[in-house]
Design a protein around this motif. Structure first.
Motif, PDB file in Angstrom:
ATOM      1  N   SER A  46      39.530 -12.786 -15.928  1.00 24.19           N
ATOM      2  CA  SER A  46      38.894 -13.657 -16.920  1.00 24.19           C
ATOM      3  C   SER A  46      38.701 -15.060 -16.350  1.00 24.19           C
ATOM      4  O   SER A  46      39.155 -15.362 -15.255  1.00 24.19           O
ATOM      5  CB  SER A  46      39.778 -13.753 -18.162  1.00 24.19           C
ATOM      6  N   ASN A  47      38.063 -15.905 -17.145  1.00 23.43           N
ATOM      7  CA  ASN A  47      37.878 -17.297 -16.711  1.00 23.43           C
ATOM      8  C   ASN A  47      38.692 -18.268 -17.566  1.00 23.43           C
ATOM      9  O   ASN A  47      38.382 -19.445 -17.632  1.00 23.43           O
ATOM     10  CB  ASN A  47      36.395 -17.672 -16.752  1.00 23.43           C
ATOM     11  N   TYR A  48      39.772 -17.791 -18.178  1.00 22.27           N
ATOM     12  CA  TYR A  48      40.559 -18.598 -19.117  1.00 22.27           C
ATOM     13  C   TYR A  48      41.194 -19.836 -18.507  1.00 22.27           C
ATOM     14  O   TYR A  48      41.283 -20.871 -19.135  1.00 22.27           O
ATOM     15  CB  TYR A  48      41.694 -17.769 -19.746  1.00 22.27           C
ATOM     16  N   LEU A  79      32.288 -11.080  -6.891  1.00 26.36           N
ATOM     17  CA  LEU A  79      31.738  -9.864  -6.269  1.00 26.36           C
ATOM     18  C   LEU A  79      32.090  -9.812  -4.780  1.00 26.36           C
ATOM     19  O   LEU A  79      32.374  -8.741  -4.245  1.00 26.36           O
ATOM     20  CB  LEU A  79      30.224  -9.803  -6.456  1.00 26.36           C
ATOM     21  N   ALA A  80      32.085 -10.954  -4.132  1.00 27.22           N
ATOM     22  CA  ALA A  80      32.413 -10.998  -2.703  1.00 27.22           C
ATOM     23  C   ALA A  80      33.845 -10.527  -2.439  1.00 27.22           C
ATOM     24  O   ALA A  80      34.118  -9.941  -1.385  1.00 27.22           O
ATOM     25  CB  ALA A  80      32.212 -12.407  -2.158  1.00 27.22           C
ATOM     26  N   ASP A  81      34.760 -10.749  -3.392  1.00 31.23           N
ATOM     27  CA  ASP A  81      36.142 -10.303  -3.205  1.00 31.23           C
ATOM     28  C   ASP A  81      36.227  -8.792  -3.013  1.00 31.23           C
ATOM     29  O   ASP A  81      37.044  -8.315  -2.231  1.00 31.23           O
ATOM     30  CB  ASP A  81      37.013 -10.705  -4.399  1.00 31.23           C
ATOM     31  N   ALA A 102      33.724  -4.206 -12.965  1.00 27.38           N
ATOM     32  CA  ALA A 102      33.034  -5.276 -12.234  1.00 27.38           C
ATOM     33  C   ALA A 102      32.739  -4.908 -10.780  1.00 27.38           C
ATOM     34  O   ALA A 102      31.878  -5.519 -10.149  1.00 27.38           O
ATOM     35  CB  ALA A 102      33.880  -6.546 -12.267  1.00 27.38           C
ATOM     36  N   CYS A 103      33.440  -3.925 -10.265  1.00 25.03           N
ATOM     37  CA  CYS A 103      33.394  -3.587  -8.845  1.00 25.03           C
ATOM     38  C   CYS A 103      32.242  -2.644  -8.505  1.00 25.03           C
ATOM     39  O   CYS A 103      32.050  -1.631  -9.180  1.00 25.03           O
ATOM     40  CB  CYS A 103      34.720  -2.918  -8.470  1.00 25.03           C
ATOM     41  N   PRO A 104      31.501  -2.938  -7.440  1.00 28.76           N
ATOM     42  CA  PRO A 104      30.515  -1.967  -6.962  1.00 28.76           C
ATOM     43  C   PRO A 104      31.224  -0.650  -6.612  1.00 28.76           C
ATOM     44  O   PRO A 104      32.329  -0.664  -6.052  1.00 28.76           O
ATOM     45  CB  PRO A 104      29.935  -2.632  -5.713  1.00 28.76           C
ATOM     46  N   PRO A 105      30.634   0.479  -6.954  1.00 31.45           N
ATOM     47  CA  PRO A 105      31.296   1.783  -6.769  1.00 31.45           C
ATOM     48  C   PRO A 105      31.824   2.039  -5.360  1.00 31.45           C
ATOM     49  O   PRO A 105      32.860   2.683  -5.201  1.00 31.45           O
ATOM     50  CB  PRO A 105      30.215   2.800  -7.138  1.00 31.45           C
TER      51      PRO A 105
END
Length: 170
Positions: A46-48, A79-81, A102-105
Protein backbone atom coordinates in the motif's frame (compact mmCIF):
# COMPACT_ATOMS: atom_id res chain seq x y z
CA UNK A 1 32.34 -12.75 -7.49
CA UNK A 2 28.83 -14.04 -8.02
CA UNK A 3 25.83 -11.86 -8.84
CA UNK A 4 24.20 -10.51 -5.70
CA UNK A 5 20.97 -12.23 -4.71
CA UNK A 6 18.27 -9.60 -4.22
CA UNK A 7 15.78 -10.22 -1.39
CA UNK A 8 12.67 -8.07 -0.79
CA UNK A 9 10.45 -8.32 2.31
CA UNK A 10 6.88 -7.05 1.95
CA UNK A 11 3.97 -6.22 4.24
CA UNK A 12 0.98 -3.94 3.88
CA UNK A 13 2.54 -0.62 4.97
CA UNK A 14 6.29 -1.34 5.28
CA UNK A 15 5.88 -0.01 8.80
CA UNK A 16 6.08 -2.96 11.22
CA UNK A 17 6.78 -6.41 9.82
CA UNK A 18 8.76 -5.93 6.61
CA UNK A 19 11.18 -3.37 8.10
CA UNK A 20 11.67 -5.77 11.01
CA UNK A 21 12.32 -8.60 8.55
CA UNK A 22 14.79 -6.45 6.63
CA UNK A 23 16.65 -5.49 9.80
CA UNK A 24 16.72 -8.97 11.32
CA UNK A 25 17.75 -10.58 8.05
CA UNK A 26 20.51 -8.00 7.47
CA UNK A 27 21.88 -8.79 10.93
CA UNK A 28 21.70 -12.57 10.48
CA UNK A 29 23.15 -12.44 6.95
CA UNK A 30 26.00 -10.21 8.11
CA UNK A 31 26.80 -12.53 11.03
CA UNK A 32 26.92 -15.42 8.55
CA UNK A 33 29.28 -13.50 6.25
CA UNK A 34 26.72 -13.30 3.45
CA UNK A 35 26.27 -9.54 3.14
CA UNK A 36 28.71 -9.21 0.20
CA UNK A 37 26.48 -11.62 -1.74
CA UNK A 38 23.09 -10.03 -0.98
CA UNK A 39 20.96 -6.99 -1.75
CA UNK A 40 18.27 -6.61 0.94
CA UNK A 41 15.27 -4.26 1.02
CA UNK A 42 11.65 -4.01 2.13
CA UNK A 43 8.49 -2.49 0.68
CA UNK A 44 4.75 -2.08 1.12
CA UNK A 45 1.81 -3.24 -0.93
CA UNK A 46 0.00 0.00 0.00
CA UNK A 47 0.95 3.66 -0.03
CA UNK A 48 -0.17 4.39 3.56
CA UNK A 49 3.17 5.36 5.13
CA UNK A 50 5.53 6.13 2.25
CA UNK A 51 8.61 7.95 3.54
CA UNK A 52 7.93 7.16 7.21
CA UNK A 53 10.39 5.48 9.55
CA UNK A 54 9.30 2.11 10.96
CA UNK A 55 6.74 2.00 13.77
CA UNK A 56 8.54 3.18 16.93
CA UNK A 57 7.37 0.04 18.73
CA UNK A 58 9.01 -2.13 16.06
CA UNK A 59 12.21 -0.10 16.29
CA UNK A 60 12.25 -0.22 20.11
CA UNK A 61 11.68 -3.97 20.33
CA UNK A 62 14.22 -4.66 17.57
CA UNK A 63 16.80 -2.42 19.28
CA UNK A 64 16.46 -4.48 22.46
CA UNK A 65 17.68 -7.44 20.39
CA UNK A 66 20.51 -5.47 18.79
CA UNK A 67 18.70 -4.77 15.49
CA UNK A 68 18.77 -1.21 14.10
CA UNK A 69 15.78 -0.13 11.99
CA UNK A 70 16.34 3.63 12.25
CA UNK A 71 17.73 4.19 8.75
CA UNK A 72 14.78 2.61 6.96
CA UNK A 73 11.93 4.50 5.27
CA UNK A 74 8.73 2.98 3.93
CA UNK A 75 8.29 2.65 0.20
CA UNK A 76 5.73 1.01 -2.02
CA UNK A 77 6.64 -1.91 -4.24
CA UNK A 78 7.10 -1.04 -7.91
CA UNK A 79 6.79 -3.03 -11.12
CA UNK A 80 10.58 -2.87 -11.45
CA UNK A 81 10.92 -4.69 -8.10
CA UNK A 82 9.31 -7.81 -9.57
CA UNK A 83 11.99 -7.91 -12.25
CA UNK A 84 14.95 -6.79 -10.12
CA UNK A 85 14.49 -8.90 -6.98
CA UNK A 86 15.21 -12.62 -7.03
CA UNK A 87 13.03 -13.41 -4.01
CA UNK A 88 10.01 -11.48 -2.70
CA UNK A 89 8.72 -12.61 0.69
CA UNK A 90 5.33 -11.52 2.00
CA UNK A 91 4.41 -11.65 5.65
CA UNK A 92 0.89 -13.08 5.24
CA UNK A 93 -1.53 -14.44 2.65
CA UNK A 94 -3.13 -11.05 1.99
CA UNK A 95 0.32 -9.66 1.11
CA UNK A 96 0.91 -12.62 -1.22
CA UNK A 97 -2.46 -12.10 -2.90
CA UNK A 98 -1.79 -8.39 -3.42
CA UNK A 99 1.71 -9.10 -4.71
CA UNK A 100 0.48 -11.68 -7.21
CA UNK A 101 -2.24 -9.30 -8.41
CA UNK A 102 0.35 -6.59 -9.11
CA UNK A 103 3.08 -8.90 -10.40
CA UNK A 104 3.58 -9.76 -14.07
CA UNK A 105 2.90 -13.52 -14.42
CA UNK A 106 6.47 -14.34 -15.48
CA UNK A 107 7.69 -13.30 -12.00
CA UNK A 108 5.11 -15.10 -9.83
CA UNK A 109 7.70 -17.78 -9.01
CA UNK A 110 9.68 -15.18 -7.03
CA UNK A 111 6.87 -14.62 -4.50
CA UNK A 112 6.51 -16.65 -1.30
CA UNK A 113 5.75 -16.48 2.41
CA UNK A 114 8.72 -15.64 4.62
CA UNK A 115 7.61 -18.21 7.22
CA UNK A 116 8.28 -21.06 4.78
CA UNK A 117 11.84 -20.92 6.17
CA UNK A 118 10.85 -21.17 9.85
CA UNK A 119 11.84 -24.30 11.72
CA UNK A 120 10.90 -23.47 15.32
CA UNK A 121 7.58 -21.65 14.86
CA UNK A 122 4.26 -23.25 14.12
CA UNK A 123 2.75 -20.31 12.18
CA UNK A 124 2.98 -19.99 8.43
CA UNK A 125 2.43 -16.20 8.55
CA UNK A 126 3.87 -13.26 10.47
CA UNK A 127 0.86 -11.63 12.18
CA UNK A 128 0.42 -7.87 11.98
CA UNK A 129 1.18 -6.40 15.43
CA UNK A 130 0.05 -2.86 14.60
CA UNK A 131 -3.32 -2.84 16.37
CA UNK A 132 -2.30 -5.07 19.28
CA UNK A 133 -0.26 -4.83 22.43
CA UNK A 134 3.52 -4.91 22.84
CA UNK A 135 3.58 -8.71 23.05
CA UNK A 136 2.71 -8.77 19.35
CA UNK A 137 5.95 -7.01 18.47
CA UNK A 138 7.96 -9.57 20.42
CA UNK A 139 6.11 -12.42 18.68
CA UNK A 140 6.85 -10.86 15.30
CA UNK A 141 10.54 -10.72 16.18
CA UNK A 142 10.51 -14.36 17.35
CA UNK A 143 8.88 -15.51 14.11
CA UNK A 144 11.08 -13.38 11.86
CA UNK A 145 14.29 -14.46 13.63
CA UNK A 146 13.28 -18.09 13.09
CA UNK A 147 12.49 -17.55 9.41
CA UNK A 148 15.62 -15.43 8.88
CA UNK A 149 17.80 -18.22 10.23
CA UNK A 150 16.21 -20.67 7.81
CA UNK A 151 16.54 -18.23 4.91
CA UNK A 152 20.23 -17.66 5.72
CA UNK A 153 20.80 -21.43 5.64
CA UNK A 154 18.98 -21.71 2.31
CA UNK A 155 20.93 -18.84 0.77
CA UNK A 156 24.28 -20.17 2.03
CA UNK A 157 23.61 -23.30 -0.01
CA UNK A 158 22.51 -21.28 -3.05
CA UNK A 159 25.57 -19.01 -2.86
CA UNK A 160 27.91 -21.97 -2.42
CA UNK A 161 26.37 -23.66 -5.48
CA UNK A 162 26.96 -20.62 -7.69
CA UNK A 163 30.34 -19.70 -6.23
CA UNK A 164 33.05 -18.80 -8.72
CA UNK A 165 35.56 -20.84 -6.75
CA UNK A 166 34.32 -24.42 -6.16
CA UNK A 167 34.74 -25.45 -2.56
CA UNK A 168 35.27 -21.86 -1.41
CA UNK A 169 34.11 -21.38 2.17
CA UNK A 170 31.46 -18.78 2.80
Amino acid sequence: MTKKIAILFVCMANYCRSPTAEGVFRSRASAAGLDPFLLIDSAATSNYRIGHAPDPRSSDHAARRGIDLTGQRARQITLADFENFDHIYGMDRQNISMLKSACPPQYHHKIGLLMQFATRSDSDVVPDPYGGDVDGFELVLDYIEDAADGLVASLRAQIAAQSDAPGEAI
